[in-house]
Scaffold this motif. Sequence first.
Motif, PDB file in Angstrom:
ATOM      1  N   PRO A  31       0.947  -1.039  -0.444  1.00  0.00           N
ATOM      2  CA  PRO A  31      -0.194  -0.118  -0.460  1.00  0.00           C
ATOM      3  C   PRO A  31       0.792   1.011   0.130  1.00  0.00           C
ATOM      4  O   PRO A  31       0.324   1.925  -0.189  1.00  0.00           O
ATOM      5  CB  PRO A  31      -0.978  -0.186   1.527  1.00  0.00           C
ATOM      6  N   GLY A  32       2.378   1.279  -0.089  1.00  0.00           N
ATOM      7  CA  GLY A  32       3.146   2.036   0.042  1.00  0.00           C
ATOM      8  C   GLY A  32       2.879   2.789  -1.207  1.00  0.00           C
ATOM      9  O   GLY A  32       2.390   2.914  -2.012  1.00  0.00           O
ATOM     10  N   GLN A  33       3.525   4.237  -0.786  1.00  0.00           N
ATOM     11  CA  GLN A  33       3.650   5.339  -2.577  1.00  0.00           C
ATOM     12  C   GLN A  33       4.775   5.741  -2.587  1.00  0.00           C
ATOM     13  O   GLN A  33       5.837   6.265  -2.040  1.00  0.00           O
ATOM     14  CB  GLN A  33       3.120   6.041  -2.226  1.00  0.00           C
ATOM     15  N   GLY A  34       5.123   6.068  -3.930  1.00  0.00           N
ATOM     16  CA  GLY A  34       6.603   6.390  -3.879  1.00  0.00           C
ATOM     17  C   GLY A  34       7.105   7.619  -3.910  1.00  0.00           C
ATOM     18  O   GLY A  34       5.913   8.281  -4.024  1.00  0.00           O
ATOM     19  N   ALA A  35       8.052   8.278  -4.057  1.00  0.00           N
ATOM     20  CA  ALA A  35       8.148   9.677  -3.367  1.00  0.00           C
ATOM     21  C   ALA A  35       7.338  10.415  -2.750  1.00  0.00           C
ATOM     22  O   ALA A  35       7.298  11.572  -2.789  1.00  0.00           O
ATOM     23  CB  ALA A  35       8.071  10.323  -4.852  1.00  0.00           C
ATOM     24  N   THR A  36       8.024   9.829  -1.578  1.00  0.00           N
ATOM     25  CA  THR A  36       7.042  10.152  -0.382  1.00  0.00           C
ATOM     26  C   THR A  36       7.771  10.204   0.838  1.00  0.00           C
ATOM     27  O   THR A  36       9.276   9.397   1.272  1.00  0.00           O
ATOM     28  CB  THR A  36       6.005   9.235   0.028  1.00  0.00           C
ATOM     29  N   THR A  37       7.689  11.533   1.724  1.00  0.00           N
ATOM     30  CA  THR A  37       8.479  11.276   3.034  1.00  0.00           C
ATOM     31  C   THR A  37       8.346  10.448   3.961  1.00  0.00           C
ATOM     32  O   THR A  37       7.010   9.903   3.510  1.00  0.00           O
ATOM     33  CB  THR A  37       8.713  13.266   3.230  1.00  0.00           C
ATOM     34  N   VAL A  38       8.600  10.044   5.348  1.00  0.00           N
ATOM     35  CA  VAL A  38       8.481   9.257   6.253  1.00  0.00           C
ATOM     36  C   VAL A  38       6.786  10.259   6.803  1.00  0.00           C
ATOM     37  O   VAL A  38       6.111   9.298   7.457  1.00  0.00           O
ATOM     38  CB  VAL A  38       9.504   8.458   7.098  1.00  0.00           C
ATOM     39  N   SER A  39       7.420  11.804   6.993  1.00  0.00           N
ATOM     40  CA  SER A  39       6.038  11.904   7.312  1.00  0.00           C
ATOM     41  C   SER A  39       4.933  12.290   6.764  1.00  0.00           C
ATOM     42  O   SER A  39       3.932  12.304   7.524  1.00  0.00           O
ATOM     43  CB  SER A  39       6.446  13.458   7.781  1.00  0.00           C
ATOM     44  N   GLN A  40       5.175  12.264   5.909  1.00  0.00           N
ATOM     45  CA  GLN A  40       3.850  12.126   4.335  1.00  0.00           C
ATOM     46  C   GLN A  40       3.275  10.216   4.723  1.00  0.00           C
ATOM     47  O   GLN A  40       1.584   9.934   4.209  1.00  0.00           O
ATOM     48  CB  GLN A  40       4.056  12.225   3.077  1.00  0.00           C
ATOM     49  N   LEU A  41       3.817   9.669   4.937  1.00  0.00           N
ATOM     50  CA  LEU A  41       3.628   8.317   5.418  1.00  0.00           C
ATOM     51  C   LEU A  41       3.223   7.526   6.836  1.00  0.00           C
ATOM     52  O   LEU A  41       2.314   6.614   7.068  1.00  0.00           O
ATOM     53  CB  LEU A  41       4.754   7.214   4.700  1.00  0.00           C
ATOM     54  N   SER A  42       3.064   8.685   7.836  1.00  0.00           N
ATOM     55  CA  SER A  42       3.085   8.138   8.960  1.00  0.00           C
ATOM     56  C   SER A  42       1.470   8.586   8.838  1.00  0.00           C
ATOM     57  O   SER A  42       0.946   9.133   8.287  1.00  0.00           O
ATOM     58  CB  SER A  42       3.776   9.446   9.758  1.00  0.00           C
ATOM     59  N   LYS A  43       1.078   8.152  10.943  1.00  0.00           N
ATOM     60  CA  LYS A  43      -0.510   8.202  10.725  1.00  0.00           C
ATOM     61  C   LYS A  43      -0.931   8.804  10.999  1.00  0.00           C
ATOM     62  O   LYS A  43      -0.276  10.371  11.317  1.00  0.00           O
ATOM     63  CB  LYS A  43      -0.685   7.794  12.370  1.00  0.00           C
ATOM     64  N   GLY A  44      -2.000   9.512  10.376  1.00  0.00           N
ATOM     65  CA  GLY A  44      -2.904  10.965  10.146  1.00  0.00           C
ATOM     66  C   GLY A  44      -2.606  10.819   8.504  1.00  0.00           C
ATOM     67  O   GLY A  44      -4.168  12.345   8.337  1.00  0.00           O
ATOM     68  N   GLY A  45      -2.548  10.240   8.141  1.00  0.00           N
ATOM     69  CA  GLY A  45      -2.642  10.725   6.824  1.00  0.00           C
ATOM     70  C   GLY A  45      -3.389   9.545   5.998  1.00  0.00           C
ATOM     71  O   GLY A  45      -3.404   8.273   6.584  1.00  0.00           O
ATOM     72  N   ALA A  46      -3.676   9.998   4.531  1.00  0.00           N
ATOM     73  CA  ALA A  46      -4.188   9.282   3.466  1.00  0.00           C
ATOM     74  C   ALA A  46      -3.466   8.130   2.756  1.00  0.00           C
ATOM     75  O   ALA A  46      -4.178   6.785   3.499  1.00  0.00           O
ATOM     76  CB  ALA A  46      -4.071   9.537   1.910  1.00  0.00           C
ATOM     77  N   TYR A  47      -1.663   7.564   3.301  1.00  0.00           N
ATOM     78  CA  TYR A  47      -1.423   6.773   2.913  1.00  0.00           C
ATOM     79  C   TYR A  47      -0.835   5.292   4.679  1.00  0.00           C
ATOM     80  O   TYR A  47      -1.283   4.359   4.518  1.00  0.00           O
ATOM     81  CB  TYR A  47      -0.053   6.985   2.550  1.00  0.00           C
ATOM     82  N   TYR A  48      -0.740   5.858   5.413  1.00  0.00           N
ATOM     83  CA  TYR A  48      -1.089   5.758   6.595  1.00  0.00           C
ATOM     84  C   TYR A  48      -2.218   4.126   6.984  1.00  0.00           C
ATOM     85  O   TYR A  48      -3.357   3.357   7.168  1.00  0.00           O
ATOM     86  CB  TYR A  48      -0.317   6.089   8.267  1.00  0.00           C
TER      87      TYR A  48
END
Length: 136
Positions: A31-48
Amino acid sequence: TPTTGTCEKLYSEYLNGTNNNKNIKILGSAPGQGATTVSQLSKGGAYYTRVMDDVNAGLSVSTGLGLSYKVSAVTWTQGESDYVNGTTKSVYKSLLTQLMIDLNTDIKAITSQTEDIRFISYQTASIDTFIMIDFI
């Protein structure tokens, strides 16, 4: 993705290794997303949320088939975007540690498993130092 290789290796170990469990089923998700920072992948966001959606879907499918379900590992392939954006090692380590804690807590709440989730990572080629994160 690394998910395919991880699933193939786990399946091979269960079939041919010391466990020799031919009834094991392996479910992988990417379910990941390329070209993304750890902050963008963290809890509270769409990728999490995508990760949690996949965990819930895996539980639903397994339950529907009368199987047990747990998340054994998360493969982590990320870091170049943070490096390019100038994220310091200490900030990255802090953010990644919190993400790992959040994933472990939230996944275990969904699956009711007691075992911690393993995190399998790699060293990004663009970063010349290794950051070791101990996770309990």
